[in-house]
Design an enzyme around this catalytic site. Structure first.
Site, PDB file in Angstrom:
ATOM      1  N   GLU A 155     -15.084   8.533  22.036  1.00  0.00           N
ATOM      2  CA  GLU A 155     -13.811   9.014  22.590  1.00  0.00           C
ATOM      3  C   GLU A 155     -12.657   8.778  21.622  1.00  0.00           C
ATOM      4  O   GLU A 155     -11.777   9.621  21.474  1.00  0.00           O
ATOM      5  CB  GLU A 155     -13.521   8.336  23.937  1.00  0.00           C
ATOM      6  N   TYR A 178      -5.850   9.055  29.010  1.00  0.00           N
ATOM      7  CA  TYR A 178      -7.048   9.899  28.954  1.00  0.00           C
ATOM      8  C   TYR A 178      -8.293   9.085  28.597  1.00  0.00           C
ATOM      9  O   TYR A 178      -9.328   9.161  29.267  1.00  0.00           O
ATOM     10  CB  TYR A 178      -6.875  11.054  27.940  1.00  0.00           C
ATOM     11  N   ASP A 202      -7.936  15.894  29.380  1.00  0.00           N
ATOM     12  CA  ASP A 202      -7.569  16.102  27.972  1.00  0.00           C
ATOM     13  C   ASP A 202      -7.109  17.555  27.810  1.00  0.00           C
ATOM     14  O   ASP A 202      -6.922  18.267  28.813  1.00  0.00           O
ATOM     15  CB  ASP A 202      -8.737  15.759  27.034  1.00  0.00           C
TER      16      ASP A 202
END
Ligand code: SF4
Length: 358
Positions: free
Chosen positions: A52, A135, A153
């Site tokens: 991520e 996020y 996102d």
């Protein structure tokens, strides 16, 4: 109809149906990426977090090789925490947005030292770690711990804006888009990680930026953007100002032992903490070459590079070292040791200067 009216019109059973269609589509069409686990395997929060962080502002395609390299070098969060910062920055070189690498290393150290090597499993604690915003905290909670979280996102924003035909422009529309996304995510304990990834995959492969491929979309018959024939225009955006153009100089300085002069950039600021070739300030005026290096030869070919906030044009020079002692972060090294450890803009200059090496 206002966006609030649209929101009020959607029932829980509608959302359940849309979610089911999306998950069925995901089961058949999920992207193959190295950090996805096979069904039945346990998730590793370290791997989810690493992927991520790397995917922030970078395409999945560009991240794959870096992700594999990092896991080979540091298979655990403790291994990454114990690495030297220079090694981490060098392994990250070329992926851009270098603050992410600094925060990645800091975060690994905090998780190792303060959390016994285990990532926290909730958004609040995750958001206290360096480099983890709303996020990323939601994505880790959903994907690594399979707990409900609203994961929004850029891909999810685009799908939601089109699905509900939300015409308010970004960035103002962020809150509205999140509240609409929450209809899908909030309280959904069934497959929160898969739901997040199904939205991401739909946004990356079907509901793509310029020309959505609606004929392939599992949500087409319910999509208001498609029905109103405005999908491709959404999400609307407030026009950003054009990026300023900056200019600067880069120097290639060789000593009699065949070593090149490099510079460790200050820890804070653009490309902070990275190895680089010596450079002038970067300025919106075309500044003269004012460094105290004595110029030997200038190269015709220029290097251009686009940063988030400005475009850069660099003039390249071969130069002699000054007679005075070099202060600051300068150091000598063989060119091959540093060539790939530098950010992309310096790698571009390095290749040209190395090729024209006098
Ligand atoms: Fe996006 Fe088209 Fe699917 Fe609507 S139907 S969500 S616009 S791909």
């Amino acid at each position: 109809m206002t966006t609030q009216d649209k929101l009020n019109k959607v029932s829980h059973s509608d959302i359940k149906e849309y979610r089911g269609k999306l998950l069925d589509w995901y089961d058949a069409h999920a992207r193959e990426v190295p950090w996805r686990i096979k069904s039945g395997q346990a998730t590793d929060p370290y791997k989810v977090w690493l992927s991520e962080i790397m995917c922030q502002q970078t395409t999945v395609q560009a991240v794959k090789a870096y992700y594999t390299k990092f896991l080979k070098l540091w298979p655990t969060v403790q291994g990454l925490a114990n690495a030297h910062n220079d090694e981490v920055m060098a392994a990250w070189a070329g992926l851009g947005y270098y603050a992410r690498a600094r925060n990645l290393h800091k975060c690994a150290q905090i998780v190792t030292n303060d959390y016994g090597g285990k990532f926290p499993d909730n958004e609040t604690d995750l958001k206290n770690l360096p480099g983890i915003g709303d996020y990323t905290a939601a994505a880790i909670t959903a994907i690594a711990f399979n707990k409900p979280a609203t994961v929004v996102d850029g891909n999810v924003e685009r799908v939601i804006a089109r699905f509900f035909a939300i015409e308010d422009p970004l960035p103002h529309a962020k809150k509205i888009l999140k509240s609409h996304a929450a209809l899908f995510f909030e309280g959904f304990a069934g497959r929160p990680g898969d739901l997040a990834q199904s939205f991401m995959d739909l946004g990356a492969g079907v509901c793509i930026p310029k020309a959505p491929r609606c004929s392939l979309c599992p949500l087409q018959e319910h999509c208001l953007g498609f029905a109103n024939n405005i999908a491709a225009e959404l999400p609307r955006k407030i026009k950003s100002k054009t990026r300023p153009q900056k200019y600067g100089h880069i120097y290639w300085i060789k000593n009699p032992a065949g070593q090149i002069l490099f510079e460790k950039r200050p820890a804070k600021g653009l490309l902070g903490g990275m190895s680089a070739l010596p450079t002038s300030d970067w300025s919106i005026d075309k500044i003269d070459c004012i460094h105290n290096f004595k110029l030997k030869k200038s190269i015709d070919e220029k290097v251009t590079h686009t940063f988030t906030h400005f475009d850069l044009e660099l003039t390249l020079h071969h130069a002699h070292a000054p007679n005075t002692n070099l202060e600051g972060g300068y150091f000598w090294d063989k060119p091959e040791n540093q060539g790939e450890a530098m950010p992309s803009v310096f790698q571009k200059a390095f290749k040209i200067l190395n090729k024209n090496n006098p």
